[in-house]
Design a protein around this motif. Structure first.
Motif, PDB file in Angstrom:
ATOM      1  N   PRO A  56      83.333  87.260  77.915  1.00 51.65           N
ATOM      2  CA  PRO A  56      83.148  88.696  78.097  1.00 51.65           C
ATOM      3  C   PRO A  56      82.252  88.990  79.287  1.00 51.65           C
ATOM      4  CG  PRO A  56      82.884  88.084  75.797  1.00 51.65           C
ATOM      5  CD  PRO A  56      82.983  86.810  76.571  1.00 51.65           C
ATOM      6  N   GLY A  57      82.745  89.785  80.217  1.00 52.03           N
ATOM      7  CA  GLY A  57      81.948  90.181  81.365  1.00 52.03           C
ATOM      8  C   GLY A  57      81.883  89.149  82.463  1.00 52.03           C
ATOM      9  N   ASP A  58      82.580  88.015  82.297  1.00 52.42           N
ATOM     10  CA  ASP A  58      82.540  86.971  83.318  1.00 52.42           C
ATOM     11  C   ASP A  58      83.900  86.306  83.405  1.00 52.42           C
ATOM     12  OD1 ASP A  58      82.045  84.974  85.059  1.00 52.42           O
ATOM     13  OD2 ASP A  58      80.348  84.114  84.005  1.00 52.42           O
ATOM     14  N   ASN A  59      84.765  86.842  84.264  1.00 53.14           N
ATOM     15  CA  ASN A  59      86.134  86.347  84.359  1.00 53.14           C
ATOM     16  C   ASN A  59      86.238  84.988  85.019  1.00 53.14           C
ATOM     17  OD1 ASN A  59      87.186  88.629  83.124  1.00 53.14           O
ATOM     18  ND2 ASN A  59      87.322  89.761  85.037  1.00 53.14           N
ATOM     19  N   SER A  60      85.123  84.463  85.529  1.00 53.17           N
ATOM     20  CA  SER A  60      85.160  83.162  86.186  1.00 53.17           C
ATOM     21  C   SER A  60      85.070  82.022  85.177  1.00 53.17           C
ATOM     22  CB  SER A  60      84.011  83.048  87.195  1.00 53.17           C
ATOM     23  OG  SER A  60      82.764  83.079  86.524  1.00 53.17           O
ATOM     24  N   VAL A  61      84.770  82.307  83.917  1.00 55.78           N
ATOM     25  CA  VAL A  61      84.611  81.277  82.898  1.00 55.78           C
ATOM     26  C   VAL A  61      85.783  81.323  81.927  1.00 55.78           C
ATOM     27  CG1 VAL A  61      83.143  80.411  81.057  1.00 55.78           C
ATOM     28  CG2 VAL A  61      82.104  81.438  83.084  1.00 55.78           C
ATOM     29  N   ASN A  62      86.512  80.227  81.846  1.00 55.80           N
ATOM     30  CA  ASN A  62      87.666  80.127  80.960  1.00 55.80           C
ATOM     31  C   ASN A  62      87.269  79.323  79.727  1.00 55.80           C
ATOM     32  OD1 ASN A  62      90.124  79.308  79.711  1.00 55.80           O
ATOM     33  ND2 ASN A  62      91.211  79.803  81.593  1.00 55.80           N
ATOM     34  N   VAL A  63      86.968  80.017  78.653  1.00 51.65           N
ATOM     35  CA  VAL A  63      86.458  79.367  77.449  1.00 51.65           C
ATOM     36  C   VAL A  63      87.492  78.431  76.837  1.00 51.65           C
ATOM     37  CG1 VAL A  63      85.660  79.770  75.089  1.00 51.65           C
ATOM     38  CG2 VAL A  63      84.835  81.216  76.943  1.00 51.65           C
ATOM     39  N   GLU A  64      88.736  78.821  76.855  1.00 50.91           N
ATOM     40  CA  GLU A  64      89.769  77.989  76.233  1.00 50.91           C
ATOM     41  C   GLU A  64      89.867  76.632  76.923  1.00 50.91           C
ATOM     42  OE1 GLU A  64      94.446  78.275  74.794  1.00 50.91           O
ATOM     43  OE2 GLU A  64      93.444  79.996  75.697  1.00 50.91           O
ATOM     44  N   GLU A  65      89.757  76.620  78.231  1.00 54.32           N
ATOM     45  CA  GLU A  65      89.792  75.356  78.961  1.00 54.32           C
ATOM     46  C   GLU A  65      88.532  74.540  78.702  1.00 54.32           C
ATOM     47  OE1 GLU A  65      90.496  75.924  83.082  1.00 54.32           O
ATOM     48  OE2 GLU A  65      92.592  76.506  82.839  1.00 54.32           O
ATOM     49  N   LEU A  66      87.368  75.187  78.728  1.00 55.41           N
ATOM     50  CA  LEU A  66      86.116  74.474  78.513  1.00 55.41           C
ATOM     51  C   LEU A  66      86.038  73.864  77.119  1.00 55.41           C
ATOM     52  CD1 LEU A  66      83.593  76.958  80.176  1.00 55.41           C
ATOM     53  CD2 LEU A  66      84.212  74.692  81.010  1.00 55.41           C
ATOM     54  N   ALA A  67      86.693  74.477  76.147  1.00 58.64           N
ATOM     55  CA  ALA A  67      86.639  74.017  74.758  1.00 58.64           C
ATOM     56  C   ALA A  67      87.734  73.012  74.427  1.00 58.64           C
ATOM     57  CB  ALA A  67      86.735  75.220  73.814  1.00 58.64           C
ATOM     58  N   GLY A  68      88.396  72.490  75.425  1.00 54.36           N
ATOM     59  CA  GLY A  68      89.566  71.639  75.206  1.00 54.36           C
ATOM     60  C   GLY A  68      89.294  70.326  74.503  1.00 54.36           C
ATOM     61  N   ASN A  69      88.060  69.832  74.519  1.00 51.02           N
ATOM     62  CA  ASN A  69      87.745  68.540  73.887  1.00 51.02           C
ATOM     63  C   ASN A  69      87.071  68.682  72.528  1.00 51.02           C
ATOM     64  OD1 ASN A  69      88.759  67.169  76.130  1.00 51.02           O
ATOM     65  ND2 ASN A  69      86.768  67.032  77.119  1.00 51.02           N
ATOM     66  N   MET A  70      86.897  69.897  72.073  1.00 49.15           N
ATOM     67  CA  MET A  70      86.165  70.128  70.827  1.00 49.15           C
ATOM     68  C   MET A  70      87.051  69.944  69.607  1.00 49.15           C
ATOM     69  SD  MET A  70      84.067  73.575  71.829  1.00 49.15           S
ATOM     70  CE  MET A  70      82.954  73.638  73.224  1.00 49.15           C
ATOM     71  N   ASP A  71      86.404  69.726  68.451  1.00 49.43           N
ATOM     72  CA  ASP A  71      87.134  69.775  67.189  1.00 49.43           C
ATOM     73  C   ASP A  71      87.677  71.191  66.996  1.00 49.43           C
ATOM     74  OD1 ASP A  71      86.718  67.149  65.621  1.00 49.43           O
ATOM     75  OD2 ASP A  71      84.710  67.605  66.373  1.00 49.43           O
ATOM     76  N   PRO A  72      88.809  71.325  66.281  1.00 60.74           N
ATOM     77  CA  PRO A  72      89.448  72.642  66.152  1.00 60.74           C
ATOM     78  C   PRO A  72      88.524  73.743  65.654  1.00 60.74           C
ATOM     79  CG  PRO A  72      90.906  70.936  65.337  1.00 60.74           C
ATOM     80  CD  PRO A  72      89.599  70.259  65.627  1.00 60.74           C
ATOM     81  N   GLN A  73      87.688  73.450  64.653  1.00 59.17           N
ATOM     82  CA  GLN A  73      86.834  74.499  64.097  1.00 59.17           C
ATOM     83  C   GLN A  73      85.801  74.986  65.099  1.00 59.17           C
ATOM     84  OE1 GLN A  73      86.909  71.271  63.189  1.00 59.17           O
ATOM     85  NE2 GLN A  73      85.148  70.695  61.915  1.00 59.17           N
ATOM     86  N   VAL A  74      85.421  74.114  66.039  1.00 55.58           N
ATOM     87  CA  VAL A  74      84.438  74.506  67.045  1.00 55.58           C
ATOM     88  C   VAL A  74      85.090  75.368  68.123  1.00 55.58           C
ATOM     89  CG1 VAL A  74      82.670  73.701  68.648  1.00 55.58           C
ATOM     90  CG2 VAL A  74      83.192  72.359  66.608  1.00 55.58           C
ATOM     91  N   SER A  75      86.232  74.924  68.625  1.00 55.14           N
ATOM     92  CA  SER A  75      86.921  75.703  69.660  1.00 55.14           C
ATOM     93  C   SER A  75      87.382  77.049  69.114  1.00 55.14           C
ATOM     94  CB  SER A  75      88.117  74.921  70.210  1.00 55.14           C
ATOM     95  OG  SER A  75      89.042  74.599  69.187  1.00 55.14           O
ATOM     96  N   GLU A 115      74.979  76.534  82.225  1.00 55.31           N
ATOM     97  CA  GLU A 115      75.584  76.633  83.558  1.00 55.31           C
ATOM     98  C   GLU A 115      77.092  76.815  83.464  1.00 55.31           C
ATOM     99  OE1 GLU A 115      76.060  74.003  87.696  1.00 55.31           O
ATOM    100  OE2 GLU A 115      74.768  73.289  86.072  1.00 55.31           O
ATOM    101  N   ALA A 116      77.729  76.102  82.531  1.00 49.21           N
ATOM    102  CA  ALA A 116      79.183  76.164  82.405  1.00 49.21           C
ATOM    103  C   ALA A 116      79.660  77.472  81.778  1.00 49.21           C
ATOM    104  CB  ALA A 116      79.688  74.985  81.575  1.00 49.21           C
ATOM    105  N   TYR A 117      78.945  77.952  80.767  1.00 48.70           N
ATOM    106  CA  TYR A 117      79.396  79.117  80.004  1.00 48.70           C
ATOM    107  C   TYR A 117      78.701  80.423  80.403  1.00 48.70           C
ATOM    108  CZ  TYR A 117      81.905  76.031  76.776  1.00 48.70           C
ATOM    109  OH  TYR A 117      82.783  75.123  76.221  1.00 48.70           O
ATOM    110  N   GLY A 118      77.752  80.342  81.312  1.00 47.99           N
ATOM    111  CA  GLY A 118      77.075  81.561  81.736  1.00 47.99           C
ATOM    112  C   GLY A 118      76.345  82.221  80.582  1.00 47.99           C
ATOM    113  N   ASN A 119      76.450  83.548  80.509  1.00 45.76           N
ATOM    114  CA  ASN A 119      75.716  84.283  79.467  1.00 45.76           C
ATOM    115  C   ASN A 119      76.453  84.321  78.133  1.00 45.76           C
ATOM    116  OD1 ASN A 119      77.807  85.980  80.020  1.00 45.76           O
ATOM    117  ND2 ASN A 119      76.579  87.652  80.825  1.00 45.76           N
ATOM    118  N   PHE A 120      77.548  83.577  78.015  1.00 44.74           N
ATOM    119  CA  PHE A 120      78.303  83.562  76.759  1.00 44.74           C
ATOM    120  C   PHE A 120      77.586  82.746  75.682  1.00 44.74           C
ATOM    121  CE2 PHE A 120      81.815  81.415  74.276  1.00 44.74           C
ATOM    122  CZ  PHE A 120      82.015  82.484  73.421  1.00 44.74           C
ATOM    123  N   ILE A 121      76.959  81.629  76.062  1.00 45.05           N
ATOM    124  CA  ILE A 121      76.267  80.779  75.092  1.00 45.05           C
ATOM    125  C   ILE A 121      74.773  80.733  75.413  1.00 45.05           C
ATOM    126  CG2 ILE A 121      76.024  78.463  74.122  1.00 45.05           C
ATOM    127  CD1 ILE A 121      78.929  77.967  74.569  1.00 45.05           C
TER     128      ILE A 121
END
Length: 261
Positions: A56-75, A115-121
């Protein structure tokens, strides 16, 4: 005089024509400007349907791509927070090993995630420093959506039984859920130590517990030398805590889980 009057009339006519032409040209430009936002809005809407979720508010961060290695419940948790335009509160909790090294693995991971997720996390770090029975003292009132927990398995050696550690983890997750109903717990073991004996059984039991109960689990031991390999000592201090090299290795494995490239 007649020529002067004729010239004046012609000049007036030319001015009128110029004004009319300028007005028509301006109107045409104005209509084009007013039309463009509608076209851009429509394109943005179409793109949003096709593109993965972004912060939200930062179109440069693609959460779905960044979460690609996580367990399903985390992503799924991360994607749910993006769809509701909420930020995500994360806690890294564990033994004193998380501070060992310059910097420790927790500080390294915290910096990488922010750094990767900006103000999202937003990431907090807390050291428990004792056995797993003291997990009850961790302050969860901030309302953490995601907790990365090293459940004091090494500190429990010869002090806390495997079954008791499991009950302490369950109680910790229950306390998390009291603050945030859909909070997710991610487990990972402490650092390996050279010449480990019963400790190997404890870590194996922790991984089996995560698998049978459905907890997300990060196996960072696969990145370290084996516990009977003398080169493992290059990653540890004399006290068996991670040195700079060990903290970096540990952090890199955790970063791979939380930040897919």
């Amino acid at each position: 005089m007649k020529l002067y009057k004729i010239g004046a009339v012609i000049a007036v006519i030319i001015c009128v024509i110029a004004l009319v032409f300028s007005y028509l040209t301006w109107q045409d430009k104005l209509e084009n400007v007013l039309d463009k936002p509608e076209e851009a809005s429509a394109q943005t809407g179409d793109t949003a349907k096709q593109q993965p979720k972004t912060v939200p508010g930062d179109n440069s961060v693609n959460v779905e791509e960044l979460a690609g290695n996580m367990d399903p419940q985390v992503s799924e948790l991360l994607l749910e927070r993006t769809s509701s335009d909420d930020s995500l509160q994360m806690l890294i909790a564990g033994s004193e090993a998380l501070e060992s090294g310059q910097p420790g693995y927790a500080e390294r991971l915290q910096s990488s995630i922010e750094e990767a997720y900006g103000n999202f996390i937003e990431v907090d770090v807390v050291t428990v420093g004792r056995t797993s029975e003291f997990l009850v003292n961790v302050d969860l009132s901030a309302g953490y959506d995601l907790v990365l927990l090293e459940p004091m398995t090494l500190m429990n050696n010869d002090r806390i039984a495997i079954e008791q550690e499991r009950e302490h983890i369950k109680a910790f997750e229950s306390a998390m859920s009291t603050q945030v109903e859909d909070a997710v717990l991610v487990l990972h073991p402490p650092q390996p130590i050279y010449g480990a004996g019963y400790y190997l059984a404890q870590v194996t039991a922790l991984e089996e517990f995560a698998a049978t109960t459905g907890y997300a689990y990060i196996d960072h031991w696969s990145a370290w030398p084996d516990t009977d390999d003398e080169s493992l000592q290059d990653y540890l201090t004399e006290d068996g805590l991670p040195n700079d090299q060990g903290a970096e290795l540990w952090a890199e494995r955790l970063e791979t889980y939380f930040i897919a490239n």
